[in-house]
Design an enzyme around this catalytic site. Structure first.
Site, short mmCIF file in Angstrom:
data_model
loop_
_atom_site.label_atom_id
_atom_site.label_comp_id
_atom_site.label_asym_id
_atom_site.label_seq_id
_atom_site.Cartn_x
_atom_site.Cartn_y
_atom_site.Cartn_z
N CYS A 180 0.84 -1.21 0.00
CA CYS A 180 0.00 0.00 0.00
C CYS A 180 0.87 1.26 0.00
CB CYS A 180 -0.97 -0.03 1.18
SG CYS A 180 -2.32 1.17 1.02
N HIS A 302 -3.68 -5.21 1.09
CA HIS A 302 -3.07 -5.45 2.40
C HIS A 302 -3.16 -6.92 2.82
CE1 HIS A 302 -2.41 -1.32 4.05
NE2 HIS A 302 -3.39 -0.99 3.24
N GLU A 304 -1.46 -8.47 4.97
CA GLU A 304 -1.24 -8.63 6.42
C GLU A 304 -2.53 -8.43 7.22
OE1 GLU A 304 -1.18 -4.24 5.95
OE2 GLU A 304 -0.62 -5.98 4.74
#
Length: 314
Positions: A180, A302, A304
């Protein structure tokens, strides 16, 4: 009353049918105000595309597909040796995804260190001591427009930092990942990242709005060390950005870039440009690219934030 699969809503009084509507009629009435407001506020083409997508009641929705065994711990053979390579979880003022990112790398067998840009500037950390570098996602500098470029400039305009990063990328025993805001930042360092000369910059979303959605990514065949053995998988991943549209300096660059990930819809239409399956308008659904040798990868969504199946509402 009994359930029905008929695409209509009926209101009856005994045997007398009082009124009947098709699903499309009710949907259009319910969505009309939102659609009108969205066309005035956002890119009207994106508003129309989202309306058409939502109105397709037969659309399959997200269709996850794994081409690998998710239960396999690929790090286990290395953990058994006692090796825990050091990875720098790099952040700048305002970045907010460093904890999830550190957790992911810790679970994968790395020794994760919280490294702020001020630590590198002050000399408290040196990238020469690390084998991994992750530029985290989030809202650097309060997510002002061009925040990723500003983060990169803070490196490029400091000779010592520029040399440190260039030496790190040149070492063949290292890897780097940008997510990002970190994706935007690393894309601006392509002059010092070997094999990344065709990378795009990431600019304002075609919708002209911040987009926070769950998107489907299809793993492409590429040299990326992060995606090895995952080719063809379709994975739901959280996405949240205002400037994620890949923009290339030339058409020839787009043709030569190593694409690692693309946005797809539920019908597995690769290279989709349809909004909102493609949340930012990137050409051919490009969501992530990697360097020629695969050691460095940048992606806009994203991963994660959806690390475990428990992160998903379903």
């Amino acid at each position: 009353a009994v359930p029905t699969s008929a695409p209509v809503i009926r209101i009856s009084d005994g045997d007398e049918q009082l009124v009947q509507w098709r699903w499309e009629e009710l949907f259009d009435a319910w969505w009309a105000t939102t659609h009108a407001m969205q066309k005035l506020r956002d890119n009207p083409d994106c508003a129309d595309s989202e309306h058409a997508s939502a109105r397709r009641f037969d659309a399959p929705g997200l269709q996850p597909l794994l081409t690998f065994d998710a239960a396999e711990d690929v790090a286990a053979p290395f953990i058994a040796t006692g090796a825990r390579p050091k990875v720098a979880i790099l952040r700048e003022q305002g970045v907010n995804s460093q904890v999830e990112t550190a957790y992911a790398f810790d679970r994968a067998g790395f020794d994760a260190f919280d490294v702020h840009m001020s630590d590198l500037i002050a000399g408290r950390f040196d990238l020469a001591d690390f084998h991994g570098l992750v530029a985290c996602g989030g809202f650097s500098y309060g997510d002002v427009l061009g925040a990723g470029r500003g983060w990169a400039t803070s490196i490029l305009e400091r000779a010592a930092l520029r040399d440190m990063f260039a030496a790190y990328f040149a070492r063949e025993s290292t890897f780097a990942l940008g997510i990002c805001n970190g994706c935007q930042m690393l894309s601006q360092l392509r002059d010092i990242i070997p094999g990344s000369s065709y990378w795009p910059s990431f600019q304002r979303n075609a919708s002209e709005q911040f987009e926070a959605r769950l998107v489907a990514l299809e793993v492409q065949s590429s040299s990326s060390i992060f995606l090895r053995g995952m080719e063809g998988a379709r994975i739901p991943v959280a996405s949240a950005h205002g400037e994620g549209r890949a923009v290339f300096d030339a058409d020839a660059d787009q043709a030569k870039v190593a694409v690692a990930l693309r946005y797809v819809d539920g019908e597995r239409i690769a290279q989709t440009g349809d909004y909102p399956a493609n949340p930012n308008g990137s050409p051919e659904g490009i969501a992530g690219v990697c360097s020629r040798d695969g050691r460095t990868m940048v992606l806009m969504p994203h991963p994660e934030r959806t690390l475990r199946s428990g992160n998903f509402s379903w």
